[in-house]
Scaffold this motif. Structure first.
Motif, short mmCIF file in Angstrom:
data_model
loop_
_atom_site.label_atom_id
_atom_site.label_comp_id
_atom_site.label_asym_id
_atom_site.label_seq_id
_atom_site.Cartn_x
_atom_site.Cartn_y
_atom_site.Cartn_z
N VAL A 69 7.59 -13.14 22.10
CA VAL A 69 8.33 -13.70 20.96
C VAL A 69 9.34 -14.69 21.52
O VAL A 69 10.21 -14.33 22.31
N PRO B 260 15.38 -14.34 20.88
CA PRO B 260 14.77 -14.67 19.59
C PRO B 260 15.77 -14.83 18.45
O PRO B 260 15.43 -15.42 17.43
N ILE C 184 7.51 -11.66 15.20
CA ILE C 184 7.46 -10.31 15.75
C ILE C 184 6.21 -9.59 15.25
O ILE C 184 5.52 -8.91 16.02
N PHE D 137 13.98 -7.97 26.82
CA PHE D 137 14.68 -8.86 25.88
C PHE D 137 15.72 -9.67 26.64
O PHE D 137 16.62 -9.11 27.27
N MET E 33 10.72 -10.84 24.79
CA MET E 33 11.47 -11.59 23.79
C MET E 33 12.52 -12.45 24.47
O MET E 33 13.37 -11.94 25.21
N ASP E 34 12.46 -13.75 24.23
CA ASP E 34 13.36 -14.70 24.88
C ASP E 34 14.40 -15.21 23.88
O ASP E 34 14.16 -16.19 23.17
N ILE F 187 9.91 -3.01 25.65
CA ILE F 187 10.46 -4.33 25.34
C ILE F 187 11.32 -4.81 26.50
O ILE F 187 12.13 -4.06 27.04
N LEU G 19 14.98 -4.79 14.60
CA LEU G 19 14.18 -4.72 15.82
C LEU G 19 14.21 -3.32 16.42
O LEU G 19 13.18 -2.82 16.88
N GLN H 218 11.41 -15.30 12.09
CA GLN H 218 11.36 -14.54 13.33
C GLN H 218 10.66 -13.21 13.12
O GLN H 218 9.97 -12.71 14.02
#
Length: 262
Positions: A83, A163, A147, A192, A160-161, A190, A179, A143
């Motif tokens: 994401v 997001p 996801i 993140f 996830m960068d 995850i 989330l 967003q």
């Protein structure tokens, strides 16, 4: 076995124009177990996104290895969903087709794609918006579509960068809570990327605090805090002060200016 294992990873970029090498990451060692939520926290330019891209398979380390479930990562794979900072949706497709696009590429029938996409649309709280187009949705809702699209691939790992970086404060807090709910329901792993201290401590089971470039792991902090997390609680702020202490030694470096302050 760790779901993700990063062993002795360094990354050096060649700057042909200046005829010099730039070391982005130096001897990174991290193990991420199944169902953990690891936040990579550090100043802009410390190599967080580069490290995430190595797990995704978009970048290769100059030295060291990255494995997922014991398999060496050399390219992107369906077991790792990504994401990005922007949802990167296809504006000509409605929500359900954006979510189910991976199934279209695999030749899935429309009815099957619609039914499968609906499960993930419901999971991210977008029921009723299946036929809306990206331009008709808020940034936070787009967003959520991103996801849902990542979840539909049923990946073992979600990367996830930042997001939520472009969202306003209230929407960002809402998305953080959403989330966590999705992660608890999906039972995935995850990683993140963030430069927000409060965000990292709100989301993570662990936080890897990184130094300014060249990126080093200063400390990996396990977070044994009840959910939902209270950012005003003494326990939360005790950990936040510790993170700030780790980062203050970097304060002479300009990239630290992007970090949260107490």
């Amino acid at each position: 076995m760790a779901t993700i294992e990063i062993s002795g990873v360094s990354k050096v970029f060649k700057d042909a124009k200046r005829k010099a090498d730039v070391t982005a990451l130096d001897d990174i060692n991290i193990k991420v177990e199944k169902n953990q939520f690891l936040c990579l926290l550090g100043p802009s330019g410390c190599g967080k996104s580069t490290l995430l891209n190595m797990i995704a398979g978009f970048e290769k380390p100059s030295s060291g290895t990255v494995t997922v479930d014991g398999q060496l990562i050399t390219a992107p794979g369906s077991e790792r969903g990504v994401v990005f900072q922007q949802a990167n949706l296809m504006p000509w497709l409605p929500v359900w087709e954006n979510v189910g696009f991976h199934l279209l590429l695999r030749g899935g029938q429309k009815a099957v794609r619609r039914e499968t996409a609906q499960r993930y649309i419901d999971m991210v709280g977008l029921t009723g918006f299946e036929n809306h187009y990206p331009s008709e949705l808020s940034g936070g809702m787009n967003q959520r579509v991103g996801i849902a699209r990542a979840l539909l691939m049923n990946p073992q790992v979600i990367l996830m960068d930042e997001p939520f970086g472009a969202l306003d404060e209230q929407t960002r807090m809402d998305m953080q809570n959403e989330l966590v709910r999705i992660w608890q329901e999906h039972q995935g792993t995850i990683v993140f990327v963030t430069h927000g201290i409060d965000e990292a401590l709100t989301l993570g089971t662990h936080v890897a605090v990184m130094s300014a470039r060249p990126g080093l792991i200063r400390e990996i902090i396990p977070l044994d805090l009840p959910r939902p997390r209270d950012i005003t609680s003494p326990q939360f702020n005790e950990i936040k002060r510790h993170v700030l202490d780790l980062l203050r030694s970097e304060r002479t470096k300009p990239s630290l200016e992007t970090l949260d302050h107490p």
